[in-house]
Design a protein around this motif. Structure first.
Motif, short mmCIF file in Angstrom:
data_model
loop_
_atom_site.label_atom_id
_atom_site.label_comp_id
_atom_site.label_asym_id
_atom_site.label_seq_id
_atom_site.Cartn_x
_atom_site.Cartn_y
_atom_site.Cartn_z
N LYS A 139 33.93 27.33 15.83
CA LYS A 139 34.97 27.38 16.87
C LYS A 139 34.97 28.74 17.56
O LYS A 139 35.07 28.83 18.78
CB LYS A 139 36.32 27.11 16.23
CG LYS A 139 37.51 27.19 17.17
CD LYS A 139 37.60 26.01 18.08
CE LYS A 139 38.91 26.01 18.85
NZ LYS A 139 39.00 24.90 19.82
N ALA A 140 34.85 29.81 16.77
CA ALA A 140 34.86 31.16 17.33
C ALA A 140 33.62 31.42 18.18
O ALA A 140 33.70 32.08 19.22
CB ALA A 140 34.94 32.19 16.21
N VAL A 141 32.47 30.91 17.74
CA VAL A 141 31.22 31.15 18.46
C VAL A 141 31.23 30.49 19.83
O VAL A 141 30.81 31.08 20.83
CB VAL A 141 30.02 30.65 17.63
CG1 VAL A 141 28.75 30.61 18.46
CG2 VAL A 141 29.82 31.54 16.41
N ARG A 142 31.72 29.26 19.91
CA ARG A 142 31.58 28.50 21.16
C ARG A 142 32.70 28.73 22.17
O ARG A 142 32.47 28.61 23.39
CB ARG A 142 31.51 27.01 20.85
CG ARG A 142 32.81 26.38 20.37
CD ARG A 142 32.67 24.89 20.19
NE ARG A 142 33.88 24.27 19.68
CZ ARG A 142 34.11 23.99 18.42
NH1 ARG A 142 33.19 24.29 17.51
NH2 ARG A 142 35.23 23.41 18.05
N SER A 143 33.90 29.03 21.70
CA SER A 143 35.07 28.97 22.59
C SER A 143 34.99 29.87 23.82
O SER A 143 35.19 29.40 24.94
CB SER A 143 36.34 29.25 21.80
OG SER A 143 36.66 28.15 20.98
N PRO A 144 34.71 31.19 23.69
CA PRO A 144 34.67 32.01 24.90
C PRO A 144 33.60 31.59 25.88
O PRO A 144 33.85 31.52 27.09
CB PRO A 144 34.40 33.42 24.34
CG PRO A 144 34.87 33.37 22.93
CD PRO A 144 34.54 31.99 22.46
N ALA A 145 32.39 31.28 25.39
CA ALA A 145 31.30 30.89 26.28
C ALA A 145 31.61 29.56 26.96
O ALA A 145 31.40 29.40 28.18
CB ALA A 145 29.99 30.79 25.49
N LYS A 146 32.11 28.59 26.19
CA LYS A 146 32.43 27.28 26.77
C LYS A 146 33.53 27.40 27.80
O LYS A 146 33.48 26.77 28.88
CB LYS A 146 32.83 26.32 25.64
CG LYS A 146 33.15 24.91 26.10
CD LYS A 146 34.64 24.68 26.29
CE LYS A 146 35.37 24.76 24.96
NZ LYS A 146 36.83 24.49 25.08
N THR A 147 34.56 28.20 27.52
CA THR A 147 35.67 28.33 28.45
C THR A 147 35.23 29.03 29.73
O THR A 147 35.70 28.70 30.83
CB THR A 147 36.84 29.10 27.80
OG1 THR A 147 37.16 28.49 26.55
CG2 THR A 147 38.07 29.06 28.69
N ALA A 148 34.31 29.98 29.62
CA ALA A 148 33.77 30.64 30.82
C ALA A 148 33.00 29.64 31.68
O ALA A 148 33.13 29.63 32.92
CB ALA A 148 32.86 31.79 30.41
N LEU A 149 32.21 28.77 31.07
CA LEU A 149 31.49 27.74 31.81
C LEU A 149 32.46 26.75 32.45
O LEU A 149 32.28 26.35 33.61
CB LEU A 149 30.54 27.00 30.87
CG LEU A 149 29.32 27.78 30.38
CD1 LEU A 149 28.64 27.04 29.23
CD2 LEU A 149 28.33 28.02 31.52
#
Length: 436
Positions: A139-149
């Protein structure tokens, strides 16, 4: 700070370089937003389904209440604090899609693997703890990158509406996952089949994410050529901050406002404690009330997102008033009034989880969004912990004191929020003539 070699990244991290810069060359922006929403729906079925029964699973493996609390608390802390690292990493490396896929893959692997823990003898408890923590790392790995996309795709349809639709779909998964787990556990009389069946929505999440990836390309990499006029309207100071790796001061002001709001939003754990210990409702009704709150969260995300785009963010001024009303109603002795308070709690959570993120995307340059979302999540997480401790302590001592303390935090939040919006509008006005 050395600027990343975007040409090299395009060849190593992007599966479809020809699609770069075409948010929706195959798909429209709305389809991309909905695609991300479906991914979140399916992924939420996986990890929310597992979280609904993690305690009983660990207990069946021999865990004590202390260990259950330790693992769940450590997992939540990791899911929030590690975003500071993963968000900065995404912006520095440009590997938004790689981090998004890696994070979802961790969740899809770790959760169904919990099904084998009852069959590995003494190692089952240790393995379950590792897998639960691994899911939270994902969850921590994906959240910032996914939200930016997602923010880049949503910019074309309205940040508020885009995030609102995504959050609504996300909440569908948050409700469906626990229901699926409950049905499987009831039908089989065991927990492990309920964990195993979650591999199906997990596979769906990865397949849909792959489809979104192929259709979107990498809009982050091509922002200089394709970003909208609104997204490019940032201040000279913000551009200077970006070049030196810093986030603009207006972001930190908004983060402080959000922290005050989050700290004042009483956790459902404390509310549900009141509902059962004071005999407001039956224990069996709490789950139904929570599901209703999740529905309210979805509706609030849609409504506030639409208003966000029409009011240029001013709809957020109503959030502190919403949060301040929660303890007044939710801790009432009347079931109807208490349930109304819980619905307001869900609505406030919907705004915090969606529309607030839309303003973050509007406050920082596209090249710093993943970093911003990582930092923002950590700030909210720390505030949530502090607010939970405050609510629990004051509830036991004096309900009027709790109501007063929440009101005080929301006065602070309101002042900071109004200041943020005023400064943001001033920046927009100053930079508008400079936009080509």
């Amino acid at each position: 700070m050395r600027k990343p070699d975007t040409g090299r990244q395009a060849s190593t991290d992007l599966a479809a370089p020809s699609a770069v810069g075409a948010v929706g060359r195959s798909w429209s922006p709305w389809r991309a937003v909905v695609g991300f929403g479906v991914v979140s729906l399916a992924a939420d079925m996986v990890y929310e389904g597992a979280r609904s029964i993690t305690g009983p699973l660990l207990a069946s493996l021999g865990a004590s209440a202390v260990l259950v609390g330790l693992i769940s608390g450590a997992g939540e802390a990791m899911a929030l604090l590690l975003r500071v690292v993963s968000g900065s990493w995404a912006d520095r490396s440009g590997r938004y899609w790689s981090l998004t896929f890696a994070g979802y893959a961790l969740t899809v692997i770790c959760v169904p693997a919990l099904a084998i823990t009852p069959f590995v003898a003494g190692a089952g408890l240790a393995l379950a703890c590792v897998l639960i923590l691994g899911e939270r790392v994902g969850k921590a790995v994906r959240s910032p990158a996914k939200t930016a996309l997602l923010a880049q795709a949503a910019a074309a349809v309205g940040l508020g509406r885009g995030f609102g639709v995504h959050q609504a779909l996300d909440q569908v998964g948050a409700v469906a996952g626990p229901l699926l787990v409950a049905a499987m556990a009831a039908a089989t009389g065991a927990i492990w089949p309920a964990m195993a069946v979650l591999v199906i929505p997990g596979a769906v999440a990865l397949l849909v994410l792959l489809r979104v990836r192929r259709s979107m390309g990498d809009p982050i990499e091509s922002r200089d050529e394709t970003v909208s006029t609104e997204a490019t309207a940032v201040s000279d100071r913000a551009r200077h901050s970006r070049s030196h790796g810093r986030l603009p001061s207006v972001f930190w002001l908004f983060a402080a406002a959000s922290a005050a709001t989050t700290a004042g939003l009483v956790t459902f754990a404390v509310i549900s404690y009141h509902l059962t210990q004071d005999h407001v409702v039956q224990v069996a009704a709490v789950a139904l009330i929570y599901a209703a709150a999740m529905a309210a969260e979805a509706l609030a995300a849609l409504g506030s997102g639409w208003l966000f785009d029409r009011t240029r963010g001013r709809v957020l001024v109503g959030l502190p008033f919403l949060v301040a009303a929660v303890p007044v109603l939710a801790f009432a002795g009347s079931p109807l009034i208490a349930i109304t308070g819980v619905l307001l709690w869900g609505a406030a959570g919907g705004v915090l989880d969606s529309t607030v993120k839309a303003l973050v995307a509007d406050l920082v340059p596209a090249s710093r969004r993943a970093t911003a979302y990582g930092v923002f999540a950590a700030v909210q997480g720390a505030a949530a912990i502090a607010g939970g401790v405050m609510a629990g302590a004051l509830y036991e001592r004096s309900l009027p004191m709790l109501i007063a303390a929440v009101a005080a935090t929301q006065v602070v939040a309101l002042i900071l929020l109004i200041t943020t919006l005023h400064r943001h509008q001033k920046i927009r006005a100053e930079t508008a003539p400079n936009v080509q």
